[in-house]
Design an enzyme around this catalytic site. Structure first.
Site, PDB file in Angstrom:
ATOM      1  CG  HIS A   1      -2.080  -1.007   1.020  1.00  0.00           C
ATOM      2  ND1 HIS A   1      -3.296  -0.680   0.475  1.00  0.00           N
ATOM      3  CD2 HIS A   1      -2.129  -2.331   1.297  1.00  0.00           C
ATOM      4  CE1 HIS A   1      -4.066  -1.763   0.422  1.00  0.00           C
ATOM      5  NE2 HIS A   1      -3.385  -2.781   0.917  1.00  0.00           N
TER       6      HIS A   1
ATOM      7  CE1 TYR B   1      -0.287  -4.433   7.588  1.00  0.00           C
ATOM      8  CE2 TYR B   1      -1.594  -3.070   9.036  1.00  0.00           C
ATOM      9  CZ  TYR B   1      -1.510  -3.895   7.946  1.00  0.00           C
ATOM     10  OH  TYR B   1      -2.629  -4.180   7.210  1.00  0.00           O
TER      11      TYR B   1
END
Length: 364
Positions: free
Chosen positions: A75, A340
């Site tokens: 992303h 993450y």
């Protein structure tokens, strides 16, 4: 950009003055501090197959999409937004989390497309993401990273790893190797079934009319300690401006132009599970007749390019949760949290590059 009409604002009963707005901005700054998420890992292992590590996933994203210093490893292409969430109080029947108490909470967020190449051209079929971060007066936070798919394609870290590797474009065609993807699907019938469901719900025109879903299941805990399985979604309250075909940033540019004319809104809808519903497998949808609760309205008012101090630097760790929301045992949750964090640490230690999508350069 047109501004919403002025009215008396409150943050869970506290008047929203200039001083409290500045305090809210300081609270948003707190997002940048918690880079390692909610879980302290005693080792580097994630799960599955051959004992994948966080570094394995970072190497995977670089191998598939190339090395792009300073950007998210997945992303990578996105824009930052801010706004607020108005809770109507109805979520309190399921959870004691402060976000569901009637009132207003400032929100910082980011729209994105899947993939690790920030320079990739927008495609209608790319998974669209929306990350949101809520900060509360008591110091707690809620972060959620959602996508616009009806189900997630994988139900394990190993499955995600294998699918991403099988999706690597072949230089001669620019497309994945059909044989590699065929072999992957043969080994992962859960993904084959999930992709069939995804194909029945083609993407909408743009970000503004996309429904963004948690997909993973969480447990909501009320004041009595009752735990209820819940999946949530943010349901759009407007149509989307049509993208201009041929623009490399067509989805983002359409979103920017639309937000230049006024705020956008989504309803937060809580879907209440039953004891028979799967809670550890996001490839499996819940029946469509499950009870839903309208918990309030998200309003996004500003949009800007990824840059220091905004959502570019927020780690949308799904395990950063306020009291009253607890994770399920879905193995993807802990894996997402770990990866993450690894992506955050990698990109913040790398040279920073200008954002691909420059909001100020988009005109109507």
């Amino acid at each position: 950009m047109d501004k919403p009409p002025k009215k008396s604002l409150s943050w869970h009963g506290t008047p929203l003055t200039r001083r409290s707005v500045l305090a809210g901005a300081a609270a948003v700054g707190a997002f940048l501090i918690v880079d390692f998420g909610a879980v302290a890992y005693a080792n580097n292992w994630i799960a599955g197959g051959r004992r994948l590590t966080r570094a394995d996933f970072i190497d995977l994203f670089r191998a598939v999409s190339g090395n792009h210093p300073g950007f998210r490893k997945n992303h990578a292409k996105g824009v930052a937004v801010t706004g607020y969430f108005d809770s109507n109080g109805d979520g309190c029947a399921l959870s004691k989390a402060v976000v569901f108490a009637a009132g207003r909470t400032p929100v910082s967020g980011r729209f994105s497309l899947s993939g690790g190449d920030p320079d990739a051209a927008d495609t209608a079929g790319a998974a669209r993401g929306l990350g949101l971060a809520f900060a509360f007066p008591d110091g707690s936070q809620w972060r959620t990273a959602m996508i616009n798919l009806p189900v997630f394609p994988d139900n394990s870290p190993q499955g995600f790893y294998d699918r991403t590797l099988a999706s690597k474009p072949v230089p001669s065609t620019g497309q994945p190797d059909p044989a590699a993807m065929s072999a992957f699907l043969a080994a992962h019938p859960e993904t084959k079934a999930a992709m069939a469901i995804i194909k029945t719900q083609p993407p909408t025109k743009g970000f503004a009319d996309s429904t963004f879903r948690s997909l993973n299941t969480f447990f909501f805990v009320d004041d009595a300690g009752t735990r209820t399985p819940v999946r949530w979604s943010f349901v759009p309250q407007q149509d989307a401006a049509p993208p201009k075909t041929g623009e490399p940033d067509m989805l983002f540019d359409a979103l920017i132009r639309q937000m230049q004319t006024g705020p956008l809104q989504w309803k937060l809808v809580l879907t209440v599970g039953t004891p028979d519903d799967p809670v550890t497998d996001p490839t499996l949808p819940w029946p469509g007749d499950r009870r839903t609760v309208d918990a309030g309205t998200l309003t996004l008012t500003t949009i800007e390019a990824d840059q220091p101090g905004n959502a570019r630097d927020i780690n949308f760790d799904p395990l950063v949760l306020p009291e009253g929301i607890e994770p399920s045992d879905d193995p993807l949750l802990s894996a997402r949290s770990a990866v993450y964090a690894a992506s955050y640490r990698a990109r913040t230690s790398e040279p920073q590059s200008p954002a691909t999508v420059q909001v100020n350069e988009v005109t109507s």
